[in-house]
Design a protein around this motif. Structure first.
Motif, PDB file in Angstrom:
ATOM      1  N   HIS A 132       0.835  -1.215   0.000  1.00  4.96           N
ATOM      2  CA  HIS A 132       0.000   0.000   0.000  1.00  4.96           C
ATOM      3  C   HIS A 132       0.862   1.254   0.000  1.00  4.96           C
ATOM      4  O   HIS A 132       0.639   2.177  -0.813  1.00  4.96           O
ATOM      5  CB  HIS A 132      -0.912  -0.025   1.234  1.00  4.96           C
ATOM      6  N   ILE A 133       1.865   1.315   0.871  1.00  4.19           N
ATOM      7  CA  ILE A 133       2.708   2.499   0.977  1.00  4.19           C
ATOM      8  C   ILE A 133       3.561   2.683  -0.269  1.00  4.19           C
ATOM      9  O   ILE A 133       3.667   3.793  -0.815  1.00  4.19           O
ATOM     10  CB  ILE A 133       3.606   2.412   2.229  1.00  4.19           C
ATOM     11  N   VAL A 134       4.165   1.596  -0.752  1.00  3.34           N
ATOM     12  CA  VAL A 134       5.025   1.675  -1.930  1.00  3.34           C
ATOM     13  C   VAL A 134       4.234   2.139  -3.151  1.00  3.34           C
ATOM     14  O   VAL A 134       4.665   3.018  -3.905  1.00  3.34           O
ATOM     15  CB  VAL A 134       5.704   0.316  -2.207  1.00  3.34           C
ATOM     16  N   LEU A 135       3.038   1.574  -3.354  1.00  2.00           N
ATOM     17  CA  LEU A 135       2.214   1.977  -4.484  1.00  2.00           C
ATOM     18  C   LEU A 135       1.793   3.441  -4.366  1.00  2.00           C
ATOM     19  O   LEU A 135       1.784   4.182  -5.364  1.00  2.00           O
ATOM     20  CB  LEU A 135       0.980   1.083  -4.583  1.00  2.00           C
ATOM     21  N   ALA A 136       1.438   3.866  -3.148  1.00  2.00           N
ATOM     22  CA  ALA A 136       1.040   5.259  -2.943  1.00  2.00           C
ATOM     23  C   ALA A 136       2.190   6.203  -3.296  1.00  2.00           C
ATOM     24  O   ALA A 136       1.989   7.224  -3.969  1.00  2.00           O
ATOM     25  CB  ALA A 136       0.604   5.474  -1.500  1.00  2.00           C
ATOM     26  N   LEU A 137       3.405   5.866  -2.871  1.00  2.00           N
ATOM     27  CA  LEU A 137       4.550   6.733  -3.152  1.00  2.00           C
ATOM     28  C   LEU A 137       4.891   6.741  -4.641  1.00  2.00           C
ATOM     29  O   LEU A 137       5.270   7.781  -5.189  1.00  2.00           O
ATOM     30  CB  LEU A 137       5.752   6.275  -2.321  1.00  2.00           C
ATOM     31  N   PHE A 138       4.760   5.595  -5.313  1.00  2.00           N
ATOM     32  CA  PHE A 138       4.989   5.576  -6.752  1.00  2.00           C
ATOM     33  C   PHE A 138       3.947   6.416  -7.491  1.00  2.00           C
ATOM     34  O   PHE A 138       4.263   7.102  -8.472  1.00  2.00           O
ATOM     35  CB  PHE A 138       4.991   4.141  -7.281  1.00  2.00           C
ATOM     36  N   SER A 139       2.706   6.360  -7.015  1.00  2.00           N
ATOM     37  CA  SER A 139       1.674   7.192  -7.638  1.00  2.00           C
ATOM     38  C   SER A 139       1.977   8.671  -7.418  1.00  2.00           C
ATOM     39  O   SER A 139       1.793   9.503  -8.315  1.00  2.00           O
ATOM     40  CB  SER A 139       0.289   6.847  -7.075  1.00  2.00           C
ATOM     41  N   ILE A 197      -5.066   2.680  -2.426  1.00  2.00           N
ATOM     42  CA  ILE A 197      -6.164   2.962  -1.492  1.00  2.00           C
ATOM     43  C   ILE A 197      -6.969   1.704  -1.201  1.00  2.00           C
ATOM     44  O   ILE A 197      -7.363   1.439  -0.050  1.00  2.00           O
ATOM     45  CB  ILE A 197      -7.063   4.083  -2.058  1.00  2.00           C
ATOM     46  N   ILE A 198      -7.215   0.898  -2.230  1.00  2.00           N
ATOM     47  CA  ILE A 198      -7.960  -0.354  -2.027  1.00  2.00           C
ATOM     48  C   ILE A 198      -7.215  -1.276  -1.070  1.00  2.00           C
ATOM     49  O   ILE A 198      -7.795  -1.823  -0.116  1.00  2.00           O
ATOM     50  CB  ILE A 198      -8.206  -1.056  -3.379  1.00  2.00           C
ATOM     51  N   LEU A 199      -5.916  -1.457  -1.307  1.00  2.00           N
ATOM     52  CA  LEU A 199      -5.122  -2.330  -0.433  1.00  2.00           C
ATOM     53  C   LEU A 199      -5.025  -1.756   0.971  1.00  2.00           C
ATOM     54  O   LEU A 199      -5.076  -2.498   1.959  1.00  2.00           O
ATOM     55  CB  LEU A 199      -3.720  -2.517  -1.021  1.00  2.00           C
ATOM     56  N   GLY A 200      -4.894  -0.425   1.074  1.00  2.00           N
ATOM     57  CA  GLY A 200      -4.855   0.200   2.384  1.00  2.00           C
ATOM     58  C   GLY A 200      -6.166   0.026   3.141  1.00  2.00           C
ATOM     59  O   GLY A 200      -6.173  -0.182   4.354  1.00  2.00           O
ATOM     60  N   THR A 201      -7.272   0.091   2.417  1.00  2.00           N
ATOM     61  CA  THR A 201      -8.582  -0.109   3.049  1.00  2.00           C
ATOM     62  C   THR A 201      -8.736  -1.546   3.565  1.00  2.00           C
ATOM     63  O   THR A 201      -9.223  -1.771   4.679  1.00  2.00           O
ATOM     64  CB  THR A 201      -9.702   0.210   2.044  1.00  2.00           C
ATOM     65  N   ILE A 202      -8.312  -2.487   2.746  1.00  2.00           N
ATOM     66  CA  ILE A 202      -8.372  -3.893   3.167  1.00  2.00           C
ATOM     67  C   ILE A 202      -7.512  -4.113   4.405  1.00  2.00           C
ATOM     68  O   ILE A 202      -7.943  -4.743   5.373  1.00  2.00           O
ATOM     69  CB  ILE A 202      -7.909  -4.817   2.020  1.00  2.00           C
ATOM     70  N   TRP A 203      -6.296  -3.572   4.388  1.00  2.00           N
ATOM     71  CA  TRP A 203      -5.411  -3.719   5.545  1.00  2.00           C
ATOM     72  C   TRP A 203      -6.025  -3.073   6.791  1.00  2.00           C
ATOM     73  O   TRP A 203      -6.006  -3.652   7.873  1.00  2.00           O
ATOM     74  CB  TRP A 203      -4.058  -3.079   5.243  1.00  2.00           C
ATOM     75  N   ALA A 216      -8.844  11.821   9.209  1.00  2.00           N
ATOM     76  CA  ALA A 216      -9.018  12.802   8.134  1.00  2.00           C
ATOM     77  C   ALA A 216      -8.198  12.438   6.902  1.00  2.00           C
ATOM     78  O   ALA A 216      -8.621  12.702   5.764  1.00  2.00           O
ATOM     79  CB  ALA A 216      -8.632  14.189   8.641  1.00  2.00           C
ATOM     80  N   LYS A 217      -7.021  11.835   7.095  1.00  2.00           N
ATOM     81  CA  LYS A 217      -6.152  11.525   5.956  1.00  2.00           C
ATOM     82  C   LYS A 217      -6.787  10.499   5.024  1.00  2.00           C
ATOM     83  O   LYS A 217      -6.541  10.517   3.817  1.00  2.00           O
ATOM     84  CB  LYS A 217      -4.791  11.027   6.445  1.00  2.00           C
ATOM     85  N   VAL A 218      -7.591   9.601   5.572  1.00  2.00           N
ATOM     86  CA  VAL A 218      -8.293   8.628   4.730  1.00  2.00           C
ATOM     87  C   VAL A 218      -9.211   9.354   3.760  1.00  2.00           C
ATOM     88  O   VAL A 218      -9.253   9.048   2.559  1.00  2.00           O
ATOM     89  CB  VAL A 218      -9.086   7.638   5.600  1.00  2.00           C
ATOM     90  N   TRP A 219      -9.926  10.342   4.271  1.00  2.00           N
ATOM     91  CA  TRP A 219     -10.878  11.063   3.427  1.00  2.00           C
ATOM     92  C   TRP A 219     -10.174  11.999   2.451  1.00  2.00           C
ATOM     93  O   TRP A 219     -10.630  12.160   1.310  1.00  2.00           O
ATOM     94  CB  TRP A 219     -11.846  11.851   4.314  1.00  2.00           C
ATOM     95  N   THR A 220      -9.053  12.617   2.865  1.00  2.00           N
ATOM     96  CA  THR A 220      -8.328  13.470   1.920  1.00  2.00           C
ATOM     97  C   THR A 220      -7.661  12.634   0.824  1.00  2.00           C
ATOM     98  O   THR A 220      -7.498  13.107  -0.300  1.00  2.00           O
ATOM     99  CB  THR A 220      -7.267  14.317   2.646  1.00  2.00           C
ATOM    100  N   SER A 221      -7.291  11.392   1.145  1.00  2.00           N
ATOM    101  CA  SER A 221      -6.753  10.503   0.112  1.00  2.00           C
ATOM    102  C   SER A 221      -7.819  10.213  -0.937  1.00  2.00           C
ATOM    103  O   SER A 221      -7.536  10.204  -2.142  1.00  2.00           O
ATOM    104  CB  SER A 221      -6.266   9.193   0.737  1.00  2.00           C
ATOM    105  N   LEU A 222      -9.033   9.988  -0.468  1.00  2.00           N
ATOM    106  CA  LEU A 222     -10.140   9.780  -1.406  1.00  2.00           C
ATOM    107  C   LEU A 222     -10.416  11.048  -2.210  1.00  2.00           C
ATOM    108  O   LEU A 222     -10.755  10.974  -3.399  1.00  2.00           O
ATOM    109  CB  LEU A 222     -11.398   9.349  -0.640  1.00  2.00           C
TER     110      LEU A 222
END
Length: 272
Positions: A132-139, A197-203, A216-222
């Protein structure tokens, strides 16, 4: 960690030199200086890679959890993307602007602790979290390049409108190419961010059910995902003017930056 700290310090020193040489090339269009700057950047990438591998060998987890680690890894991504862009497209100004960001990010990591301030609960660490973190940083890396392309678009559009026929204008790709490059970076970054985000939500639902939605960070990510998805929709379906899309892209990146900085105030994302 102390025995390899010199690698980290040397990387920052050479990174600063590389950015300064790129700035000199930006001002004077000096090809020899440009090649020197690129050579230093390649050395920086090698040093960052060695330091990251050393962290992997010394720590019991993939080192992308603390703020120091995420900033370092994000900087490494930007350097990597710069080298790839230079190899395939040869857009020197993009490399300069990208590495200004990368150097600032790496410098900020100097003021943060290299190790977690408290023990990481075993139940919180899993392959899902690291992916989740690696994919987020690559994005974030891809969307950063998209933002730079849009900023270059706005710069060239303004220069053309004011009829400023400077050497800088000649070094910029055409407006059409800049718009296409920004769009393609978004086409890469948005799906990767969605997957993160999907993988982070599952985790989050597996280890901390119910708590993640209070952060709040969950909602700002969305919100970031919605903002970029809206831009892609407008570009593909309604044919927004390229300048309007460029402005929207800059605004979307500002939201992304706010979301990234919100980590420090987030209870769910900052347990270290």
């Amino acid at each position: 960690m102390a025995d390899v700290r010199w690698i980290y310090d040397l990387a920052i020193f050479l990174y600063a030199a590389s950015v300064l040489f790129y700035f000199n090339d930006f001002v004077q269009s000096n090809r020899k200086v440009n090649r020197l700057a690129f050579g230093l950047l390649a050395v920086v990438w090698a040093l960052q890679t060695v330091f990251f591998v050393s962290q992997m060998s010394e720590k019991s987890y993939f080192p992308v959890l603390t703020l120091f680690e995420t900033l370092f890894f994000y900087s490494w991504i930007l350097v990597t993307l710069s080298l790839l862009v230079n190899y395939f497209f040869r857009i020197d100004l993009l490399i300069f602007f990208t590495n200004v960001i990368g150097f600032v990010v790496l410098t900020l990591s100097m003021f943060l602790p290299e190790t977690p301030q408290q023990t990481i609960p075993q139940r919180l660490t899993s392959e899902l979290l690291f992916i989740h973190i690696v994919l987020a940083l690559f994005s974030y890396g891809a969307l950063s390049l998209s933002m730079i392309f849009s900023a270059m678009y706005m710069l060239q559009h303004k220069m053309l409108k004011q009829k400023r026929w400077t050497p800088l204008l000649q070094r910029l790709p055409s407006l059409e190419r800049l718009e296409v490059y920004a769009y393609r970076m978004n086409m890469i970054g948005v799906p990767v961010l969605l997957l993160a985000i999907i993988l982070g939500t599952i985790w989050g639902q597996l280890v901390l059910p119910g708590k993640m939605w209070n952060d709040a960070k969950v909602w700002t990510s969305l919100l970031v995902l919605v903002a970029y998805s809206y831009l892609l929709y407008k570009r593909f379906r309604t044919g927004w003017l390229a300048r309007k899309l460029a402005v929207g892209n800059l605004i979307a990146f500002a939201v992304l930056l706010f979301n990234f900085l919100l980590t420090d105030a987030s209870r769910f994302h900052r347990w270290l």
